[in-house]
Write a protein that holds these residues in place. Structure first.
Motif, PDB file in Angstrom:
ATOM      1  N   PRO A 196      81.880  27.169  50.018  1.00  0.00           N
ATOM      2  CA  PRO A 196      81.046  27.456  49.232  1.00  0.00           C
ATOM      3  C   PRO A 196      79.621  26.949  49.514  1.00  0.00           C
ATOM      4  O   PRO A 196      78.513  27.608  49.664  1.00  0.00           O
ATOM      5  CB  PRO A 196      81.379  26.818  47.996  1.00  0.00           C
ATOM      6  N   SER A 197      79.551  25.633  49.970  1.00  0.00           N
ATOM      7  CA  SER A 197      78.221  25.018  50.265  1.00  0.00           C
ATOM      8  C   SER A 197      77.601  26.023  51.530  1.00  0.00           C
ATOM      9  O   SER A 197      76.259  26.134  51.498  1.00  0.00           O
ATOM     10  CB  SER A 197      78.241  23.497  50.497  1.00  0.00           C
ATOM     11  N   ALA A 198      78.240  26.183  52.468  1.00  0.00           N
ATOM     12  CA  ALA A 198      77.942  26.852  53.744  1.00  0.00           C
ATOM     13  C   ALA A 198      77.308  28.181  53.358  1.00  0.00           C
ATOM     14  O   ALA A 198      76.338  28.678  53.768  1.00  0.00           O
ATOM     15  CB  ALA A 198      78.904  27.011  54.785  1.00  0.00           C
ATOM     16  N   GLU A 199      77.928  28.893  52.572  1.00  0.00           N
ATOM     17  CA  GLU A 199      77.545  30.328  52.197  1.00  0.00           C
ATOM     18  C   GLU A 199      76.505  29.994  51.223  1.00  0.00           C
ATOM     19  O   GLU A 199      75.374  31.029  51.321  1.00  0.00           O
ATOM     20  CB  GLU A 199      78.693  30.933  51.323  1.00  0.00           C
ATOM     21  N   MET A 200      76.178  28.971  50.478  1.00  0.00           N
ATOM     22  CA  MET A 200      74.891  28.981  49.594  1.00  0.00           C
ATOM     23  C   MET A 200      73.807  28.433  50.518  1.00  0.00           C
ATOM     24  O   MET A 200      72.666  28.818  50.286  1.00  0.00           O
ATOM     25  CB  MET A 200      75.102  27.885  48.571  1.00  0.00           C
ATOM     26  N   VAL A 201      74.136  27.822  51.822  1.00  0.00           N
ATOM     27  CA  VAL A 201      72.942  27.376  52.458  1.00  0.00           C
ATOM     28  C   VAL A 201      72.219  28.641  52.985  1.00  0.00           C
ATOM     29  O   VAL A 201      70.926  28.544  53.060  1.00  0.00           O
ATOM     30  CB  VAL A 201      73.583  26.654  53.714  1.00  0.00           C
ATOM     31  N   LYS A 202      72.775  29.544  53.274  1.00  0.00           N
ATOM     32  CA  LYS A 202      72.048  30.855  53.773  1.00  0.00           C
ATOM     33  C   LYS A 202      71.225  31.537  52.722  1.00  0.00           C
ATOM     34  O   LYS A 202      69.987  31.708  53.017  1.00  0.00           O
ATOM     35  CB  LYS A 202      72.967  31.842  54.443  1.00  0.00           C
ATOM     36  N   TYR A 203      71.801  31.599  51.709  1.00  0.00           N
ATOM     37  CA  TYR A 203      71.035  32.317  50.416  1.00  0.00           C
ATOM     38  C   TYR A 203      70.002  31.189  50.219  1.00  0.00           C
ATOM     39  O   TYR A 203      68.759  31.848  49.787  1.00  0.00           O
ATOM     40  CB  TYR A 203      71.731  32.313  49.423  1.00  0.00           C
ATOM     41  N   ALA A 204      70.138  29.865  50.045  1.00  0.00           N
ATOM     42  CA  ALA A 204      68.988  29.071  49.496  1.00  0.00           C
ATOM     43  C   ALA A 204      67.991  29.060  50.496  1.00  0.00           C
ATOM     44  O   ALA A 204      66.691  28.934  50.011  1.00  0.00           O
ATOM     45  CB  ALA A 204      69.718  27.729  49.450  1.00  0.00           C
ATOM     46  N   ALA A 205      68.132  29.126  51.802  1.00  0.00           N
ATOM     47  CA  ALA A 205      67.201  29.188  52.912  1.00  0.00           C
ATOM     48  C   ALA A 205      66.224  30.455  52.722  1.00  0.00           C
ATOM     49  O   ALA A 205      64.941  30.386  52.769  1.00  0.00           O
ATOM     50  CB  ALA A 205      67.772  29.109  54.259  1.00  0.00           C
ATOM     51  N   ASN A 206      66.935  31.597  52.628  1.00  0.00           N
ATOM     52  CA  ASN A 206      66.443  33.003  52.641  1.00  0.00           C
ATOM     53  C   ASN A 206      65.343  33.285  51.361  1.00  0.00           C
ATOM     54  O   ASN A 206      64.446  33.619  51.462  1.00  0.00           O
ATOM     55  CB  ASN A 206      67.154  33.970  53.013  1.00  0.00           C
ATOM     56  N   CYS A 207      66.133  32.533  50.347  1.00  0.00           N
ATOM     57  CA  CYS A 207      65.438  32.882  49.106  1.00  0.00           C
ATOM     58  C   CYS A 207      64.193  31.845  48.962  1.00  0.00           C
ATOM     59  O   CYS A 207      63.131  32.401  48.235  1.00  0.00           O
ATOM     60  CB  CYS A 207      66.231  32.725  47.795  1.00  0.00           C
ATOM     61  N   PHE A 208      64.299  30.766  49.498  1.00  0.00           N
ATOM     62  CA  PHE A 208      63.080  30.037  49.392  1.00  0.00           C
ATOM     63  C   PHE A 208      62.015  30.472  50.202  1.00  0.00           C
ATOM     64  O   PHE A 208      60.789  30.444  49.930  1.00  0.00           O
ATOM     65  CB  PHE A 208      63.369  28.448  50.245  1.00  0.00           C
TER      66      PHE A 208
END
Length: 432
Positions: A196-208
Motif C-alpha cells: 500500500p505504501s509503494a502504491e501511495m508513493v506514486k500518487y503522492a509524487a505525481n499529485c505533489f
C-alpha cells in the motif's frame, strides 16, 4: 547480478521502456501485447513512440536475442520468473482508476504462471491493488510486488537507467528483494516498504507535482495583476533548496497521460475513506481555470473576438520531445478556441499529420510557416525548443496580424519585437 527471465505485459510507454531497458541490463525479456499490428512492428524493430534512445535499445535487444515480442500474455508467461504488469489504468467512472486491463491479464495468466513467479504491478494503480491482484490470482505460490514507475515522457529511457530511487513494496521479503535485484546495476537508492505504501508513493509524487504546477500558474496570474515578472519570481524561488527549480514553469495547464488521471484517482481514493482532499481538488480546479485563462488571453490579444479568426498554433503534444496527445493542454486550449469559432492551423514537430479523434479541432500542416500564413495571431502551446529559432521576420511577413501568445514563455520577446511582432507571455508584461 543474475539474469532473470522477465515478461512485460503491455508495450506502451511504460511497458516498452521497461522491457527494452531491462534487456539492456542483461535480462531475458519477453514483451506481450494485445495489439497484433504493434507486435508485428516491434518484432521488426519499428518503434512509433517518440522517445530518445528507445528505438536503439529495442534494436539492440532484438539483435542480442534478449528482447522478444509476442501476441498475448498467455503466450509469454510459462517460464517467467518475474511478470511486470504495464497495462493502461485510465480514468474511469467518477475519476477512479479503471483496473479492467489489470484484472483481464490476471484472469488470462493465473493458471499459467509457474510456481515461485513474482507478479509486479508497474502500472499506476490505487492503494489496495496489490492485495486485489493477490486475491484474483488465488495462488499462494505466486507473490505480488508493487514497483511503481517514475518515468517522464521524453526522458523515459534516461529516467529508467538513472533513477532517483527504486520503490519496492510487498509483504513477501524474498520477492521484494528479487525485484530490487533486477535494478542492481543502476546503483540507485532502494525503498523497501509494504505494497500500500509503494502504491501511495506514486500518487503522492505525481499529485505533489500537479499541485506545484497549479501553484506556479496561479502565481503567474497574480504577477500579471500586480506588475511582477513570474520568470524572476520563480528564479528567486528555485534557488531555495527546499523548493528547487523543477516544475516552476507556468504554462497552459498540466496534462498528459499521468497527472490528470492520477489526481482524480487520488481524490476518489480519499473520498472512499471519507477524506476531503481539498488541496488537491483546488489544484485540479486551478488547472481547468488556467486553460480558460489562456483562451481569454488569446482572445484579448487578437482584438476581443475569436469567431471567424484564423490562428496559427505551434505545438499539439502535451509536452516537447513526445508525440503523445493524451490529455494534452495544447489540444484542450485548441478545442476551446475552436468552440468560440476560431479557425486553427497547427504545426507540431512530433505530429506530422492529423490524428483522427484527437486533432479534429485543428488543421495539421507539416511546416510552421504554412501555419502562420494569413493568420491574425500565433499561439505557442507546446515548448518545442526549435520554435525559438524560427525565422521570426519571415513569420511576421506571413501573419495577417502581430499578436504572438506564448503560453510557455519560451520565445525571446526582444527577437519578436525586432521582427515587428507583439509578444504576450504568461505572468509577464507584453512586449511590442
Amino acid at each position: 547480478m543474475f539474469a532473470r527471465r522477465i515478461v512485460v505485459v503491455g508495450s506502451g510507454y511504460v511497458g516498452l521502456t521497461t522491457g527494452a531497458c531491462l534487456a539492456s541490463l542483461g535480462h531475458k525479456v519477453i514483451c506481450a501485447d494485445v495489439d497484433a499490428a504493434k507486435v508485428t512492428r516491434l518484432k521488426a524493430g519499428e518503434v512509433t513512440i517518440l522517445e530518445p534512445r528507445l528505438a536503439e535499445l529495442v534494436a539492440e535487444g532484438l539483435a542480442a536475442g534478449r528482447l522478444e515480442f509476442v501476441l498475448g500474455a498467455r503466450n509469454a508467461v510459462a517460464d517467467a520468473e518475474v511478470v511486470f504488469l504495464c497495462v493502461p489504468t485510465p480514468m474511469g467512472s467518477g475519476g477512479a482508476a479503471d483496473l479492467a486491463a489489470v484484472e483481464s491479464v490476471i484472469a488470462e495468466v493465473r493458471e499459467l504462471l509457474p510456481s515461485g513467479c513474482v507478479v509486479v504491478n508497474k502500472s499506476t494503480v490505487p492503494v489496495g491493488t496489490a492485495a486485489r491482484v493477490h486475491e484474483l490470482l488465488d495462488r499462494a505460490d505466486v507473490a505480488v510486488v508493487s514497483n511503481p514507475e517514475f518515468l517522464r515522457e521524453g526522458t523515459a529511457v534516461h529516467d529508467f537507467l538513472n533513477p532517483d530511487r527504486i520503490v519496492v513494496g510487498s509483504s513477501a521479503q524474498d520477492a521484494a528483494e528479487r525485484v530490487a535485484a533486477l535494478y542492481a546495476k543502476l546503483g540507485a537508492p532502494t525503498v523497501f516498504t509494504d505494497a500500500p505504501s509503494a502504491e501511495m508513493v506514486k500518487y503522492a509524487a505525481n499529485c505533489f507535482l500537479a499541485m506545484k504546477l497549479s501553484y506556479v500558474n496561479a502565481m503567474a496570474e497574480l504577477c500579471e495583476r500586480l506588475g511582477a515578472d513570474v520568470a524572476d519570481v520563480t528564479e528567486g524561488m528555485g534557488y531555495d533548496r527546499r523548493i528547487g527549480q523543477s516544475f516552476l514553469q507556468p504554462g497552459p495547464g498540466w496534462g498528459g497521460s499521468c497527472l490528470p488521471k492520477d489526481t482524480h484517482a487520488l481524490v476518489q481514493v480519499a473520498e472512499a475513506v471519507d477524506f476531503d482532499f481539498m488541496l488537491l481538488r483546488a489544484s485540479i480546479d486551478t488547472n481547468t481555470r488556467q486553460r480558460d485563462r489562456m483562451v481569454a488571453k488569446i482572445r484579448d490579444a487578437v482584438g476581443g473576438v475569436l469567431d471567424g479568426v484564423r490562428l496559427a498554433v505551434l505545438g499539439l503534444a502535451f509536452k516537447a520531445g513526445t508525440n503523445d496527445l493524451r490529455d494534452s493542454p495544447a489540444l484542450a486550449v485548441a478545442e476551446k478556441l475552436r468552440a468560440e469559432g476560431a479557425e486553427l492551423v497547427a504545426f507540431d514537430p512530433g505530429i506530422p499529420a492529423a490524428v483522427p479523434g484527437m486533432t479534429d479541432a485543428v488543421r495539421v500542416v507539416s511546416d510552421p510557416y504554412q501555419a502562420a500564413e494569413g493568420a491574425l495571431g500565433l499561439v505557442l502551446l507546446t515548448e518545442w525548443p526549435e520554435f525559438r529559432t524560427l525565422d521570426w521576420p519571415r513569420v511576421a511577413g506571413l501573419l495577417a496580424g502581430k499578436a504572438v501568445v506564448d503560453t510557455r514563455n519560451l520565445l525571446d520577446a526582444d527577437v519578436l519585437r525586432r521582427a515587428g511582432l507583439a509578444w504576450h507571455g504568461v505572468g509577464r508584461s507584453p512586449v511590442a
